[in-house]
Design a protein around this motif. Structure first.
Motif, PDB file in Angstrom:
ATOM      1  N   THR A  13       0.738  -1.919  -7.683  1.00 56.83           N
ATOM      2  CA  THR A  13       1.492  -3.003  -7.060  1.00 56.83           C
ATOM      3  C   THR A  13       2.897  -3.085  -7.633  1.00 56.83           C
ATOM      4  N   ILE A  17       6.547  -2.757  -5.722  1.00 57.03           N
ATOM      5  CA  ILE A  17       7.615  -3.763  -5.790  1.00 57.03           C
ATOM      6  C   ILE A  17       8.927  -3.113  -6.226  1.00 57.03           C
ATOM      7  N   VAL A 244       2.686  -6.272  -0.465  1.00 61.49           N
ATOM      8  CA  VAL A 244       2.727  -6.795  -1.834  1.00 61.49           C
ATOM      9  C   VAL A 244       2.357  -8.270  -1.861  1.00 61.49           C
ATOM     10  N   ALA A 253       6.555 -11.728  -7.529  1.00 63.84           N
ATOM     11  CA  ALA A 253       7.108 -10.555  -6.855  1.00 63.84           C
ATOM     12  C   ALA A 253       8.617 -10.683  -6.687  1.00 63.84           C
TER      13      ALA A 253
END
Length: 320
Positions: A13, A17, A244, A253
């Protein structure tokens, strides 16, 4: 075994990002390369339209479903008008009127604004450590851009430039909150493509009204700039971003948005021999430390930030 799997998921993840932010940072030199070759709003509308059409085509070919409810379509429309229409309008116009440093500072209020709006709309609470991290990220940006803030501070052009940047920051803020609301309830590729097509319409109408008679210089530079912006710089960015947000809180994020000027600075050092001073290194260190704090901070409710990592929201199909 479960812990190792969770670490791999979180790492994947994080990579997604950072890829989003790297692609976004690469958009700025591509915009600069094409701005003198096409009217600004026409350029922006083409970018959004091509990106949206590409995503919708991919979704249809792979059998992905359109957003099905009126509520989902309303959110898609709001995201399109915010993140795409206002975001692109400000992004393409502001550079004419204000210095890059000032534009960067104002634009990077977006993670702070989105955290506040996310609390009000989504109920996402930011812990004190997370608030400190967001503040540090913004302070780092101030340090990085300190040498670029000089420039005219009066006149209609300056005020207009500020208005464009504020509109862009506000539009992206609203768009991000809506994306987080949509994430996990709709197909990412179709939602991302649909909001881009919706957002392209006001840009195209404004271009037709204000840029009539202004032509495009169809050159290799312009075509490469447009394709680079539309496909990796827009289509892939919005698609990845929605995937995401299916598993990561918005403020966590979004804190990585502070990396965009850092990555832009890195491109300048690598490709244009720009100097990397002690002040810039200090600003980068503060920014990175801030992002780290946001993402290791426990939520205000006390749960570990990694506990929900990898857990999909209802209706989500993950990275598709």
């Amino acid at each position: 075994m479960a812990q190792r799997s969770q670490v791999k998921t979180r790492s994947f993840t994080t990579v997604r990002i950072i890829l989003v932010m790297a692609l976004w940072a690469a958009c700025f030199p591509l915009i600069t390369a094409g701005l003198d070759l096409a009217p600004h709003l026409t350029f922006a509308a083409m970018r959004a339209g091509i990106a949206g059409a590409a995503l919708v085509a991919v979704g249809m070919i792979s059998g992905r479903a359109w957003p099905s409810s009126p509520a989902s379509w309303l959110l898609v429309a709001i995201a399109g008008l915010g993140a795409t229409s206002l975001g692109f309008l400000g992004m393409f116009h502001a550079a004419e009127y204000v210095t890059p440093g000032l534009a960067t500072v104002i634009a990077n209020t977006q993670p702070l604004l989105a955290a506040a709006l996310g609390f009000a709309v989504l109920g996402e609470r930011v812990s004190p450590r997370g608030v400190l991290g967001l503040a540090m990220g913004f302070i780092g940006i101030l340090v990085i851009t300190a040498g670029q803030l000089a420039g005219p501070r009066t006149g209609d052009d300056f005020v207009l430039g500020i208005v464009y940047i504020v509109l862009a920051a506000a539009g992206v803020t609203v768009g991000n909150v809506v994306f987080r609301r949509l994430a996990g309830t709709v197909e990412p590729v179709m939602a991302a493509g649909s909001q881009l097509l919706v957002g392209a319409v006001p840009l195209a109408v404004a271009a037709a009204v204000t840029e009539s008679g202004q032509g495009i210089t169809w050159s290799t530079t312009f075509v490469l700039s447009l394709v680079g912006l539309a496909l990796p710089g827009t289509a892939m960015v919005f698609w990845l971003w929605l995937t995401v947000l299916e598993t990561v809180e918005l403020h966590r994020a979004n804190a990585f948005s502070f990396l965009i000027p850092v990555l832009g600075l890195t491109l300048g050092v690598v490709f244009y021999d720009e100097a990397l001073t002690a002040t810039l290194l200090a600003g980068i260190a503060v920014t990175v430390a801030g992002i780290y704090l946001v993402n290791v901070a426990r939520p205000a409710g006390g749960a570990d930030p990694g506990e929900r990592e990898g857990e999909m929201l209802p209706g989500s199909r993950g990275l598709t």
